[in-house]
Design an enzyme around this catalytic site. Structure first.
Site, mmCIF file in Angstrom:
data_model
loop_
_atom_site.group_PDB
_atom_site.id
_atom_site.type_symbol
_atom_site.label_atom_id
_atom_site.label_comp_id
_atom_site.label_asym_id
_atom_site.label_seq_id
_atom_site.Cartn_x
_atom_site.Cartn_y
_atom_site.Cartn_z
ATOM 1 N N GLU A 86 -8.859 -4.702 0.820
ATOM 2 C CA GLU A 86 -9.863 -3.728 0.408
ATOM 3 C C GLU A 86 -10.187 -3.832 -1.078
ATOM 4 O OE1 GLU A 86 -7.581 -0.119 1.493
ATOM 5 O OE2 GLU A 86 -7.492 0.269 -0.662
ATOM 6 N N CYS A 111 7.157 -0.076 -2.744
ATOM 7 C CA CYS A 111 7.339 1.265 -3.328
ATOM 8 C C CYS A 111 7.206 2.318 -2.234
ATOM 9 C CB CYS A 111 6.301 1.511 -4.427
ATOM 10 S SG CYS A 111 6.412 0.316 -5.763
ATOM 11 N N GLY A 157 -1.461 -4.923 -3.645
ATOM 12 C CA GLY A 157 -0.625 -6.001 -4.167
ATOM 13 C C GLY A 157 -0.162 -5.851 -5.594
ATOM 14 N N SER A 189 -2.796 -3.816 -13.584
ATOM 15 C CA SER A 189 -1.772 -2.793 -13.393
ATOM 16 C C SER A 189 -0.566 -3.415 -12.698
ATOM 17 C CB SER A 189 -2.350 -1.663 -12.538
ATOM 18 O OG SER A 189 -1.352 -0.735 -12.197
ATOM 19 N N SER A 212 3.003 0.925 -14.150
ATOM 20 C CA SER A 212 3.249 2.038 -13.238
ATOM 21 C C SER A 212 4.685 2.486 -13.440
ATOM 22 C CB SER A 212 3.024 1.593 -11.786
ATOM 23 O OG SER A 212 1.678 1.243 -11.605
ATOM 24 N N LEU A 213 4.880 3.436 -14.318
ATOM 25 C CA LEU A 213 6.231 3.852 -14.707
ATOM 26 C C LEU A 213 6.809 4.859 -13.693
ATOM 27 C CD1 LEU A 213 8.351 3.586 -17.053
ATOM 28 C CD2 LEU A 213 7.373 5.703 -17.938
ATOM 29 N N HIS A 214 6.106 5.965 -13.527
ATOM 30 C CA HIS A 214 6.404 6.996 -12.517
ATOM 31 C C HIS A 214 7.701 7.770 -12.718
ATOM 32 C CE1 HIS A 214 2.917 5.257 -10.873
ATOM 33 N NE2 HIS A 214 3.452 4.440 -10.003
ATOM 34 N N CYS A 332 -9.634 4.353 5.912
ATOM 35 C CA CYS A 332 -9.599 2.934 5.587
ATOM 36 C C CYS A 332 -8.169 2.406 5.525
ATOM 37 C CB CYS A 332 -10.311 2.737 4.265
ATOM 38 S SG CYS A 332 -9.878 1.245 3.485
HETATM 39 C C1 LIG Z 1 -1.673 0.056 -5.529
HETATM 40 S S1 LIG Z 1 -1.003 -0.262 -7.125
HETATM 41 C C2 LIG Z 1 -1.482 -1.941 -7.430
HETATM 42 C C3 LIG Z 1 -1.089 -2.458 -8.776
HETATM 43 C C4 LIG Z 1 0.407 -2.668 -9.012
HETATM 44 N N1 LIG Z 1 1.082 -3.178 -7.886
HETATM 45 C C5 LIG Z 1 1.067 -1.391 -9.502
HETATM 46 O O1 LIG Z 1 1.913 -0.862 -8.796
HETATM 47 O O2 LIG Z 1 0.724 -0.965 -10.601
HETATM 48 C C6 LIG Z 1 -2.111 0.631 -8.232
HETATM 49 C C7 LIG Z 1 -1.656 2.035 -8.583
HETATM 50 O O3 LIG Z 1 -1.736 2.860 -7.427
HETATM 51 C C8 LIG Z 1 -0.620 3.730 -7.437
HETATM 52 N N2 LIG Z 1 -0.371 4.267 -6.102
HETATM 53 C C9 LIG Z 1 0.255 3.649 -5.080
HETATM 54 N N3 LIG Z 1 0.343 4.482 -4.018
HETATM 55 C C10 LIG Z 1 -0.256 5.638 -4.385
HETATM 56 C C11 LIG Z 1 -0.491 6.883 -3.721
HETATM 57 N N4 LIG Z 1 -0.083 7.088 -2.480
HETATM 58 N N5 LIG Z 1 -1.144 7.858 -4.401
HETATM 59 C C12 LIG Z 1 -1.573 7.641 -5.676
HETATM 60 N N6 LIG Z 1 -1.380 6.485 -6.349
HETATM 61 C C13 LIG Z 1 -0.723 5.498 -5.710
HETATM 62 C C14 LIG Z 1 0.454 2.818 -7.953
HETATM 63 O O4 LIG Z 1 1.604 3.495 -8.377
HETATM 64 C C15 LIG Z 1 -0.230 2.102 -9.077
HETATM 65 O O5 LIG Z 1 -0.131 2.861 -10.270
HETATM 66 S S1 SF4 Z 2 3.926 -2.625 -6.629
HETATM 67 FE FE1 SF4 Z 2 1.966 -1.549 -6.532
HETATM 68 S S2 SF4 Z 2 0.996 -2.350 -4.665
HETATM 69 FE FE2 SF4 Z 2 3.137 -2.970 -4.592
HETATM 70 S S3 SF4 Z 2 4.121 -1.413 -3.347
HETATM 71 FE FE3 SF4 Z 2 4.349 -0.783 -5.493
HETATM 72 S S4 SF4 Z 2 2.546 0.519 -5.906
HETATM 73 FE FE4 SF4 Z 2 2.143 -0.590 -4.023
#
Ligand SMILES: C[S@@+](CC[C@H](N)C(=O)[O-])C[C@H]1O[C@@H](n2cnc3c(N)ncnc32)[C@H](O)[C@@H]1O
Ligand code: SF4
Length: 358
Positions: A86, A111, A157, A189, A212-214, A332
């Site tokens: 997507e 994650c 990804g 990211s 993406s620290l969290h 989606c």
């Molecule tokens: C899908 S990830 C892709 C890039 C990379 N893998 C990363 O984790 O930064 C992009 C952002 O979406 C956040 N994300 C993933 N799942 C989420 C959710 N259910 N709600 C809100 N943000 C989310 C991730 O933590 C990250 O900051």
């Molecule tokens: S690294 Fe990014 S895309 Fe991969 S599982 Fe974690 S939040 Fe999702």
């Protein structure tokens, strides 16, 4: 009959040009029309003498979802291998548009809060598949008289698990004779792959990085991000310091707001301490609930606003992400997950059937 050539493949295009002694101006015009002006395939290739040798797209557009709430459009593409990926176009109120691209099908980082991570597969996209997301979204926006402003690697990804194709993609995106995009309008990211972050900062210093620290607590972070064990918080902090030395701009820190996981006063103070002295900008992200993580819930909007206010009070540059396209996300995400799982199972069954021990 020779294989059709992708316009993204510069070597193949040059070979074709030389074989047919074509004036380089034809190639320049083709690239300008397709990559810079995002004209339709027909229009862009109309005066290219070898247009029948070209295949403009490696991805097939499968479905399109438009949000009823805001200007988000989600495009689902099918890769040649049959997987769905997507891309999301965000039309922001200021008139700016951002495209969120995928770098993989699924993600090995797994994650806990992420639908892509729960897919149970991880396959790298190649650079032509990443670039085609940009081309097709750009063409869609151009057909509405809009333009594409920002490109963010925040789709499916972990971009740094697909580092060589990511670098190649950014090279083509920023090359003056290809897409000619400003690197400062590209953001990558990552969940935190230290060495790759430093590599990226060195090779593309103007490209933006987001971590993406969290959580600023190691054990909490490990609970929601398995990869945190490999890249502990101390190492990530040193990595950001190193990126700050190389780059002249801030690193974005993404912080997903999860109720009773990372949103307490202690979490907030720990985060402020961790960020102290770094050139960063904190972006608080409202959690988008996913089916596979019923144990997780998002922090209430008022509490997110309080957290943001307090962080600002502690001297941290902070914004709250307004999440677009919530109404189309569930439909989606579920479709992608279901189809890709079925496909992966079928693939695994085939591999097992053909393996010598089967
Ligand atoms: C899908 S990830 C892709 C890039 C990379 N893998 C990363 O984790 O930064 C992009 C952002 O979406 C956040 N994300 C993933 N799942 C989420 C959710 N259910 N709600 C809100 N943000 C989310 C991730 O933590 C990250 O900051
Ligand atoms: S690294 Fe990014 S895309 Fe991969 S599982 Fe974690 S939040 Fe999702």
């Amino acid at each position: 009959m020779t294989e059709p050539i992708s316009p993204f493949d510069s070597d193949a295009i040059e070979q074709l040009r030389q074989q047919h002694r074509l004036d380089p101006e034809y190639v320049r015009t083709l690239r300008n029309r397709l990559f810079k002006q995002f004209r339709s395939d027909e229009d862009a290739t109309s005066n290219f003498p070898l247009r029948d040798s070209l295949r403009c797209h490696v991805l097939q557009q499968y479905r399109r979802f438009d949000s009823d709430l805001d200007g988000a459009t989600k495009l689902l593409f099918r890769t040649e291998a049959g997987m769905l990926i997507e891309s999301v176009i965000l039309r922001i109120a200021t008139g700016r548009t951002t495209l969120c691209v995928s770098s993989q099908v699924g993600c090995a980082a797994a994650c806990d809060f992420c639908a892509t991570g729960k897919m149970g597969i991880a396959k790298n996209l190649d650079y032509t598949e990443i670039l085609d997301q940009v081309l097709q979204a750009g063409q869609l926006l151009a057909s509405e008289d809009g333009s594409l402003d920002n490109i963010v690697f925040m789709g499916m990804g972990e971009p740094f698990h697909n580092e060589s194709q990511l670098h190649k993609t950014i090279e083509v995106l920023t090359a003056p004779d290809h897409f000619n995009r400003s690197p400062s309008r590209i953001l990558v990211s990552t969940v935190g792959v230290s060495d790759a972050m430093i590599q990226m900062a060195g090779r593309f210093p103007k490209v933006n990085l987001a971590l993406s620290l969290h959580s600023a607590d190691q054990s909490t972070r490990e609970k929601i991000i398995p990869l945190a064990r490999r890249y502990p918080l101390d190492q990530l902090r040193t990595t950001i310091q190193r990126c700050n030395e190389i780059q002249s701009h801030e690193v974005m820190i993404e912080y997903l707001m999860l109720r009773d996981v990372n949103d307490s006063v202690i979490d907030r103070d720990r985060l402020a301490k961790w960020l102290d002295g770094l050139n960063v900008h904190l972006n608080l992200i409202p959690y988008n609930p996913i089916e596979d993580a019923p144990h997780l819930a998002g922090t209430e909007p008022d509490a997110i606003a309080d957290f943001a206010r307090a962080m600002k009070g502690l001297g941290v540059k902070t914004t709250v992400r307004y999440s677009l396209g919530r109404d189309i996300d569930a439909a989606c995400g579920q479709l992608v997950r279901k189809e890709n799982r079925t496909y992966a199972l079928r693939l695994n069954a085939n591999v097992a059937r053909h393996s010598p021990t089967a």
